[in-house]
Scaffold this active site. Structure first.
Site, PDB file in Angstrom:
ATOM      1  CB  SER A  45      10.783   0.393   3.421  1.00 38.84           C
ATOM      2  OG  SER A  45      11.318   1.657   3.111  1.00 38.84           O
ATOM      3  CG  ASP A  84      12.201   0.638  -0.169  1.00 35.85           C
ATOM      4  OD1 ASP A  84      11.287  -0.210  -0.159  1.00 35.85           O
ATOM      5  OD2 ASP A  84      12.262   1.578   0.648  1.00 35.85           O
TER       6      ASP A  84
END
Length: 284
Positions: free
Chosen positions: A40, A154
């Site tokens: 991320s 993610d």
């Protein structure tokens, strides 16, 4: 000869700006980052560093105020996500040349998650921005990324802090920065002073979005603990997730970066002090 470092950066939203100061502290003390892996926000900062453009992006980030952050939020009309995520990537591409991972100065890995199968997807080749865009696709916030026929979200869903994915080289040390820790004493103090309902009513930020965000942070914290047990780093830096996390905090890059540098400095000071004492274990 400088000490080689395999650097791992966790997911964590705006807290990930701490990695900028941390990297600067490592380099200023003569450490050589020979590989990097991130999830991320960790994949974003790590990728920019591997591309050799951290200084330029830092300057741009430090100039962001609340209004500029808002201008980067290309709101979507979809019911599945709030932001398209295109404006942020376009802004970064104006600073960092579009490149492939294979062409970066050091080995780089980014982690994403297959939305349908739940599989961890590790980018070790291909387009850098495609890898970053997939890795930062926070569910319900950013539109999922489409890569090679897969729907990706993610990477923190499957691997919050990819200690097992970073490339290792002979003589390096494993350095990990986790921004999903929790200050238990602080949280308990708040809980004793205010009931959840009272705290919720007195704090306008306690919306479904922040409740959902905290839930993700708690899951990240638990998953990080497991990763650290499976692959213990030589140096571990931690930042509590309660310090920063709301969308407005993306306008606090300078402040958060400074905090990251302070935390890295303290960790290196302790690591270097222990190295000089025979028979003592390294800081983990």
């Amino acid at each position: 000869m400088s000490q080689k470092v395999a650097l791992v950066l966790s997911s964590g939203g705006p807290r990930g700006f701490a990695y900028i100061g941390a990297i600067e502290e490592l380099e200023s003390r003569g450490y050589e980052i020979t590989s990097i892996a991130g999830t991320s926000i960790g994949s974003l900062v790590g990728g920019i560093y591997a591309a050799g453009k951290l200084a330029e992006v830092k300057e741009w980030l430090f100039d962001l105020d609340a209004w500029k952050v808002l201008s980067l939020m290309d709101i979507s009309l979809s019911l599945s996500h709030l932001v398209k995520g295109d404006k942020v990537m376009e802004a970064l591409k104006e600073i960092v040349p579009d490149t492939d991972i294979e062409g970066l100065g050091i080995p780089y890995r980014a982690v994403a998650t297959d939305f349908y199968t739940g599989e961890e997807v590790v980018f070790e080749k291909g387009n850098l921005f495609q890898a970053i865009r997939a890795s930062i696709s926070i569910p319900s916030l950013f539109r999922p990324a489409k890569v090679d026929g897969r729907t990706l979200i993610d990477g923190g869903i499957t691997n919050v802090i990819p200690l097992n994915r970073v490339v290792r080289t002979p003589g390096d040390i494993l350095v990990a920065f986790d921004v999903n820790a929790i200050d238990v004493d602080k949280v308990r103090k708040i809980s004793q002073e205010n009931s959840w309902e009272d705290h919720d009513l007195s704090d306008p930020e306690k919306t479904f979005h922040t409740v959902l965000g905290r839930t993700f942070s708690l899951m990240n914290m638990v998953n990080t603990r497991l990763s650290l047990q499976l692959t213990p780093p030589d140096i571990l830096i931690r930042m509590p997730f309660d310090e920063y996390g709301a969308i407005p905090d993306y306008a606090k890059a300078r402040e958060i970066s400074g905090k990251g540098r302070e935390l890295m400095k303290a960790a290196l000071d302790e690591y270097e002090a222990e190295k000089t004492i025979p028979g003592r274990k390294k800081l983990v």
